[in-house]
Motif scaffolding. Structure first.
Motif, PDB file in Angstrom:
ATOM      1  N   TYR A  52       0.832  -1.204   0.000  1.00 24.09           N
ATOM      2  CA  TYR A  52       0.000   0.000   0.000  1.00 24.09           C
ATOM      3  C   TYR A  52       0.869   1.257   0.000  1.00 24.09           C
ATOM      4  O   TYR A  52       0.592   2.227  -0.719  1.00 24.09           O
ATOM      5  N   ASP A  53       1.909   1.247   0.819  1.00 29.88           N
ATOM      6  CA  ASP A  53       2.756   2.433   0.932  1.00 29.88           C
ATOM      7  C   ASP A  53       3.432   2.743  -0.409  1.00 29.88           C
ATOM      8  O   ASP A  53       3.505   3.918  -0.815  1.00 29.88           O
ATOM      9  N   ALA A  54       3.913   1.717  -1.098  1.00 28.51           N
ATOM     10  CA  ALA A  54       4.583   1.930  -2.380  1.00 28.51           C
ATOM     11  C   ALA A  54       3.609   2.485  -3.416  1.00 28.51           C
ATOM     12  O   ALA A  54       3.947   3.391  -4.188  1.00 28.51           O
ATOM     13  N   ALA A  55       2.383   1.942  -3.449  1.00 28.05           N
ATOM     14  CA  ALA A  55       1.392   2.433  -4.410  1.00 28.05           C
ATOM     15  C   ALA A  55       1.000   3.871  -4.105  1.00 28.05           C
ATOM     16  O   ALA A  55       0.904   4.713  -5.013  1.00 28.05           O
ATOM     17  N   LEU A  56       0.783   4.175  -2.832  1.00 29.38           N
ATOM     18  CA  LEU A  56       0.414   5.539  -2.453  1.00 29.38           C
ATOM     19  C   LEU A  56       1.540   6.527  -2.745  1.00 29.38           C
ATOM     20  O   LEU A  56       1.287   7.680  -3.120  1.00 29.38           O
ATOM     21  N   ALA A  57       2.784   6.079  -2.613  1.00 25.33           N
ATOM     22  CA  ALA A  57       3.911   6.956  -2.900  1.00 25.33           C
ATOM     23  C   ALA A  57       3.909   7.401  -4.355  1.00 25.33           C
ATOM     24  O   ALA A  57       4.231   8.559  -4.666  1.00 25.33           O
ATOM     25  N   GLU A  58       3.517   6.495  -5.261  1.00 30.77           N
ATOM     26  CA  GLU A  58       3.496   6.843  -6.679  1.00 30.77           C
ATOM     27  C   GLU A  58       2.317   7.748  -7.032  1.00 30.77           C
ATOM     28  O   GLU A  58       2.308   8.377  -8.092  1.00 30.77           O
ATOM     29  N   LEU A  59       1.322   7.806  -6.149  1.00 34.85           N
ATOM     30  CA  LEU A  59       0.182   8.697  -6.366  1.00 34.85           C
ATOM     31  C   LEU A  59       0.397  10.081  -5.752  1.00 34.85           C
ATOM     32  O   LEU A  59      -0.331  11.020  -6.074  1.00 34.85           O
ATOM     33  N   ASP A  60       1.375  10.216  -4.883  1.00 34.26           N
ATOM     34  CA  ASP A  60       1.592  11.480  -4.187  1.00 34.26           C
ATOM     35  C   ASP A  60       1.757  12.676  -5.128  1.00 34.26           C
ATOM     36  O   ASP A  60       1.217  13.758  -4.852  1.00 34.26           O
ATOM     37  N   PRO A  61       2.504  12.539  -6.245  1.00 37.71           N
ATOM     38  CA  PRO A  61       2.681  13.714  -7.114  1.00 37.71           C
ATOM     39  C   PRO A  61       1.388  14.254  -7.719  1.00 37.71           C
ATOM     40  O   PRO A  61       1.357  15.390  -8.203  1.00 37.71           O
TER      41      PRO A  61
END
Length: 234
Positions: A127-136
């Motif tokens: 989840y953390d990795a996927a959310l990180a890619e959505l942050d921008p």
């Protein structure tokens, strides 16, 4: 176990004469679940597989049957991957395709993903990795998680359908797609002859209805990602 979650406690180190460990129990449970069409296992069967006289010996390591389910599910969450640094769409697509590969290896995982909270270290990392890619994208928190859960919902829904079909086929003694088609053929012929469902019958008797295959996992995943892209454009 605190709050019924296995993540609060670590088991005591095994005694030198004890052939058990949390890792060995989870690996054996996953093997058993893979072998069972329904993916269901019992603690007694697991104890027998491990050569343990009483299932109670297992609880020292996993806390409860739910604790074991959490540990099993988190092992499979560890097979999910997220492409990093390529943008949100490749990230979510890789999450979906790796998740689909995982549920095909372990169909029971889909049921556990719906029934147990994704709070293990591997689940949280995915989840953390996927959310990180959505942050921008600077989306609201609910929308960011909604993007991730749209993809995982497709993974787990497809996996649950796979599990239920596997269970049905095992119960009916059906071993191939040809056997399944043959078992349904007499009823489909009756429907066609009745004339009650002309549009369905026209589809069912069309020899090209599966050429090309209309709804692969990957095709539906791309449709979902197209929809999310449209949301971003608005």
């Amino acid at each position: 176990m605190n709050n019924g979650l296995v993540w609060f406690d670590e088991p005591s180190p095994p005694r030198a004469t004890e052939p058990l460990s949390r890792e060995r129990i989870v690996a054996a449970a996953m093997d058993l679940a893979d072998e069972e069409p329904s993916g269901e296992i019992t603690m007694r069967t697991l104890a027998t597989r491990l050569g343990v006289r009483s299932p109670m010996a297992l609880y020292r390591y996993v806390g409860s049957k739910d604790g074991l389910a959490d540990l099993m599910a988190d092992q499979v969450y560890g097979q999910l991957t997220v492409a990093r640094g390529e943008g949100w769409r490749p990230a979510l697509r890789s999450l979906g395709t790796s998740g689909w590969a995982a549920v095909r290896r372990h169909p029971w995982f889909a049921r556990l993903a719906f029934s147990r909270p994704p709070l293990g270290p591997n689940a949280l990392a995915a989840y953390d990795a996927a959310l990180a890619e959505l942050d921008p994208l600077d989306l609201p928190a609910a929308t960011r998680m909604g993007f991730v859960n749209t993809v995982l919902g497709h993974v787990f829904g497809s996996g649950l359908a796979l599990l239920e079909e596997r269970t049905m086929r095992a119960g009916a003694g059906i071993t191939s797609d040809e056997d399944l088609a043959a078992s349904a053929a007499p009823y489909l012929e009756r429907i066609t002859t009745s004339g009650r469902y002309p549009h369905f019958s026209r589809w069912a008797t069309d020899a090209s209805r599966f050429d090309p295959q209309p709804q692969t996992f990957e095709a539906i995943l791309d449709w979902l990602l197209d929809g999310l892209a449209t949301l971003l454009a608005r």
